[in-house]
Design a protein around this motif. Sequence first.
Motif, PDB file in Angstrom:
ATOM      1  N   UNK A 256      54.298  51.416  50.829  1.00 11.37           N
ATOM      2  CA  UNK A 256      54.562  52.692  51.493  1.00 11.37           C
ATOM      3  C   UNK A 256      56.068  52.917  51.571  1.00 11.37           C
ATOM      4  N   UNK A 257      56.441  54.156  51.445  1.00 10.10           N
ATOM      5  CA  UNK A 257      57.866  54.504  51.471  1.00 10.10           C
ATOM      6  C   UNK A 257      58.315  54.664  52.921  1.00 10.10           C
ATOM      7  N   UNK A 258      58.362  53.541  53.631  1.00  8.14           N
ATOM      8  CA  UNK A 258      58.788  53.520  55.027  1.00  8.14           C
ATOM      9  C   UNK A 258      59.680  52.309  55.239  1.00  8.14           C
ATOM     10  N   UNK A 259      60.498  52.375  56.264  1.00  8.84           N
ATOM     11  CA  UNK A 259      61.398  51.282  56.588  1.00  8.84           C
ATOM     12  C   UNK A 259      61.020  50.579  57.880  1.00  8.84           C
ATOM     13  N   UNK A 260      60.082  51.124  58.625  1.00  6.07           N
ATOM     14  CA  UNK A 260      59.770  50.563  59.934  1.00  6.07           C
ATOM     15  C   UNK A 260      58.608  49.572  59.885  1.00  6.07           C
ATOM     16  N   UNK A 261      58.102  49.234  58.715  1.00  3.53           N
ATOM     17  CA  UNK A 261      57.040  48.240  58.603  1.00  3.53           C
ATOM     18  C   UNK A 261      57.460  47.177  57.599  1.00  3.53           C
ATOM     19  N   UNK A 262      57.021  45.958  57.890  1.00  4.37           N
ATOM     20  CA  UNK A 262      57.264  44.870  56.939  1.00  4.37           C
ATOM     21  C   UNK A 262      56.264  44.972  55.805  1.00  4.37           C
ATOM     22  N   UNK A 263      56.768  44.845  54.583  1.00  2.00           N
ATOM     23  CA  UNK A 263      55.907  44.920  53.413  1.00  2.00           C
ATOM     24  C   UNK A 263      56.267  43.774  52.471  1.00  2.00           C
ATOM     25  N   UNK A 264      55.304  43.254  51.755  1.00  2.00           N
ATOM     26  CA  UNK A 264      55.577  42.126  50.840  1.00  2.00           C
ATOM     27  C   UNK A 264      56.208  42.588  49.529  1.00  2.00           C
ATOM     28  N   UNK A 265      57.225  43.423  49.644  1.00  2.00           N
ATOM     29  CA  UNK A 265      57.909  43.937  48.457  1.00  2.00           C
ATOM     30  C   UNK A 265      59.406  43.871  48.707  1.00  2.00           C
TER      31      UNK A 265
ATOM     32  N   UNK B  20      63.335  45.188  48.797  1.00  2.00           N
ATOM     33  CA  UNK B  20      63.842  46.439  49.335  1.00  2.00           C
ATOM     34  C   UNK B  20      63.977  47.531  48.276  1.00  2.00           C
ATOM     35  N   UNK B  21      64.236  47.150  47.064  1.00  2.00           N
ATOM     36  CA  UNK B  21      64.434  48.146  46.006  1.00  2.00           C
ATOM     37  C   UNK B  21      63.169  48.411  45.202  1.00  2.00           C
ATOM     38  N   UNK B  22      62.019  48.034  45.722  1.00  2.00           N
ATOM     39  CA  UNK B  22      60.765  48.204  44.996  1.00  2.00           C
ATOM     40  C   UNK B  22      60.268  49.649  45.105  1.00  2.00           C
ATOM     41  N   UNK B  23      59.778  50.192  44.024  1.00  3.20           N
ATOM     42  CA  UNK B  23      59.083  51.478  43.988  1.00  3.20           C
ATOM     43  C   UNK B  23      57.885  51.331  43.057  1.00  3.20           C
ATOM     44  N   UNK B  24      56.823  52.073  43.339  1.00  4.31           N
ATOM     45  CA  UNK B  24      55.647  52.016  42.472  1.00  4.31           C
ATOM     46  C   UNK B  24      55.628  53.217  41.542  1.00  4.31           C
ATOM     47  N   UNK B  25      54.509  53.361  40.814  1.00  2.00           N
ATOM     48  CA  UNK B  25      54.441  54.435  39.831  1.00  2.00           C
ATOM     49  C   UNK B  25      54.390  55.821  40.459  1.00  2.00           C
ATOM     50  N   UNK B  26      54.094  55.911  41.764  1.00  2.72           N
ATOM     51  CA  UNK B  26      54.047  57.211  42.419  1.00  2.72           C
ATOM     52  C   UNK B  26      55.440  57.750  42.740  1.00  2.72           C
ATOM     53  N   UNK B  27      56.443  56.934  42.587  1.00  2.00           N
ATOM     54  CA  UNK B  27      57.794  57.333  42.981  1.00  2.00           C
ATOM     55  C   UNK B  27      58.293  58.533  42.172  1.00  2.00           C
ATOM     56  N   UNK B  28      57.943  58.590  40.893  1.00  2.00           N
ATOM     57  CA  UNK B  28      58.415  59.671  40.031  1.00  2.00           C
ATOM     58  C   UNK B  28      57.504  60.888  40.042  1.00  2.00           C
ATOM     59  N   UNK B  29      56.449  60.864  40.854  1.00  2.00           N
ATOM     60  CA  UNK B  29      55.583  62.033  40.930  1.00  2.00           C
ATOM     61  C   UNK B  29      56.302  63.234  41.547  1.00  2.00           C
TER      62      UNK B  29
END
Length: 285
Positions: free
Chosen positions: A3-12, A14-23
Amino acid sequence: RWQKVLYERQPFPDNYVDQRFLEELRKNVHARQYRYQAVVFQSGAVVQQLCSVCVFVLTWWYMDAGMLSPQGLFGAALVSSLLGYVLFDALDGGAGRWASGRTRWADLKSTLVFAAFTYGFSPVLKTLTESISTDTIYAMSALMLLGHLIFFDYGANAAIVSSTLSLNMAIFASVCLASRLPRSLHAFVMVTFAIQIFALWPMLQKKLKAQTPRCYVAVTVLFALAALAGLATVSSVGAVLFASLLLAISCLCPYCLIRLQLLKDNIHGPWDEAEIKEDLSRFLM
């Protein structure tokens, strides 16, 4: 799922983006599509102002060479000013005059005061720059006329535009050139002519452009031909170069602008800076 959020910990990382980023990718959002005829029409303001400077310099040259008398120039300028004054009111039926609340008597008084003031100070204008060399006067005049062209209001909403500065630079150039004419009467007529061509003529141009575009195009073409004809009597090479400049501005530059628009590739997306669109005026009170 990322998810494109900064307030939750994610197993990714900091510079990670998925394929939805360019949508959300968008290209050339603010690019404008121009039509060639419209750009050529708008370039008429630049052409007319260049021709105005050319006509002014040619008029000064003719007076300095003794080929044009100050009485003849003053009579021609007076007749053309009266015709332009009538045409200016006729274009909109006097609506602009009624909106401004200015009367013809007020215009006549302003004209008489300006003419009397300029005529009274013409001996001062004639001797104002006697201690300055002629080469310096010519260089200053050329620089001021160039600044007049740069800062002139061609209709663009830009920070560099300053009608007051542009007019003042043109009048300063006219005073400098008028000081090199033979008599005080020449200086008076030259400064008066500068006011007409640099202050009054652009106002009529704008009214023609807004009310009768076809007449504006015809006037632009005739004015350019008149400037070229006058320049040809002084220098055929200069006339050819000036004609090339006018053609480049009115025909070549619009074509280049249209072609360069096709090469634009501005991208917009979620990486852009955030824009606050909410009305925050309540917090400023």
